[in-house]
Design an enzyme around this catalytic site. Structure first.
Site, mmCIF file in Angstrom:
data_model
loop_
_atom_site.group_PDB
_atom_site.id
_atom_site.type_symbol
_atom_site.label_atom_id
_atom_site.label_comp_id
_atom_site.label_asym_id
_atom_site.label_seq_id
_atom_site.Cartn_x
_atom_site.Cartn_y
_atom_site.Cartn_z
ATOM 1 N NE ARG A 108 6.917 1.941 3.797
ATOM 2 C CZ ARG A 108 7.466 2.602 4.799
ATOM 3 N NH1 ARG A 108 8.588 2.173 5.344
ATOM 4 N NH2 ARG A 108 6.909 3.695 5.275
ATOM 5 C CB THR A 112 3.495 -5.973 7.970
ATOM 6 O OG1 THR A 112 3.418 -5.712 6.554
ATOM 7 C CG2 THR A 112 2.235 -6.708 8.398
ATOM 8 C CG ASP A 204 3.870 8.786 0.652
ATOM 9 O OD1 ASP A 204 4.217 8.832 -0.546
ATOM 10 O OD2 ASP A 204 3.366 7.775 1.166
ATOM 11 C CG ASP A 207 0.823 10.436 -0.863
ATOM 12 O OD1 ASP A 207 0.342 9.791 -1.815
ATOM 13 O OD2 ASP A 207 0.645 10.130 0.330
#
Ligand code: PRP
Ligand code: URA
Length: 213
Positions: A108, A112, A204, A207
């Site tokens: 991603r 944006t 995340d 991660d």
């Protein structure tokens, strides 16, 4: 969120229990990885209740011969959305050890939130298989929508998408863009924050799976 015919939210107590540990910021990378696999196996069991190709064989019990249905193991293909989807592959392989694996790389754009495709390698013949697209996180839905578009362009006709945690925004987006795709989400979270992260979420997923932060 609206009800969609093509969306199943599991809310199973055993999965909820594992997700509670997954969310905890103190959960180690090893335990996180194991939990993602275990949850995926539980989800796969339920998601593939319908639509899996079976074939009839004859089995001789100690008493007589009977016709039995067995699963065609290679009729399913697993497609993780990189990176975090990789964490779910072993969880499906536990049940479908012969399933071939395709990879779709998406990240991603942090500003944006639009997905960018950077890799795609799918097994030959995938168009005739039941494709199980996997990604632990369904946030805005952009990555899942683009990955499904890509699979459809490659001729895939039977696609199921599994995400461990979904945000209402993302679930609605994928359900409306792809009404012919079955969507399975273990738990529906509250919303997205201003950076497109799911709340309460788990941070995340990539991660946490791979120790990159
Ligand atoms: C995460 C996640 C999904 C995507 C979901 O990947 O694994 O692929 O975000 O967000 P969306 O629904 O808003 O598209 P990320 O882009 O962080 O890449 P990574 O897996 O390589 O960390
Ligand atoms: N991707 C993640 O890994 N986590 C989120 O909360 C949203 C997208």
């Amino acid at each position: 969120m609206k009800n969609y015919d093509n969306v199943v939210i599991f809310n199973h107590p055993l999965i909820r229990h594992k997700i509670a540990i997954l969310r905890d910021e103190k959960t180690s990378m090893k335990e996180f990885r194991e939990l993602v696999e275990e949850i995926t196996t539980l989800m796969t069991y339920e998601s593939l209740k319908d639509g899996v190709a079976t074939t009839e064989i004859q089995v001789k019990t100690p008493l007589e011969v009977c016709a039995q249905q067995v699963v065609k193991d290679d009729s399913v293909a697993i497609v993780p959305i990189l990176r975090a989807g990789l964490g779910m592959v072993n969880g499906v392989h536990v049940l479908f050890p012969l399933a071939k694996v395709g990879h779709i790389g998406m990240y991603r754009n942090e500003e944006t939130l639009e997905p960018c495709e950077y890799y795609c390698k799918l097994p030959d013949g995938i168009e005739d298989k039941l494709v199980l697209l996997v990604d632990p996180m369904l946030a805005t839905g952009g990555s899942a929508c683009d990955a499904i578009d890509l699979l459809k362009k490659r001729g895939c006709k039977q696609i199921k998408f599994m995400a461990i945690i979904g945000a209402p925004e993302g679930v609605s987006k994928v359900a409306e863009a792809h009404p012919d795709v079955d969507i399975y989400v273990s738990t529906l979270d509250r919303c997205l924050n201003e950076n497109g992260y799911i709340l309460p979420g788990l941070g995340d997923a990539g991660d946490r799976l791979f120790g990159t932060k």
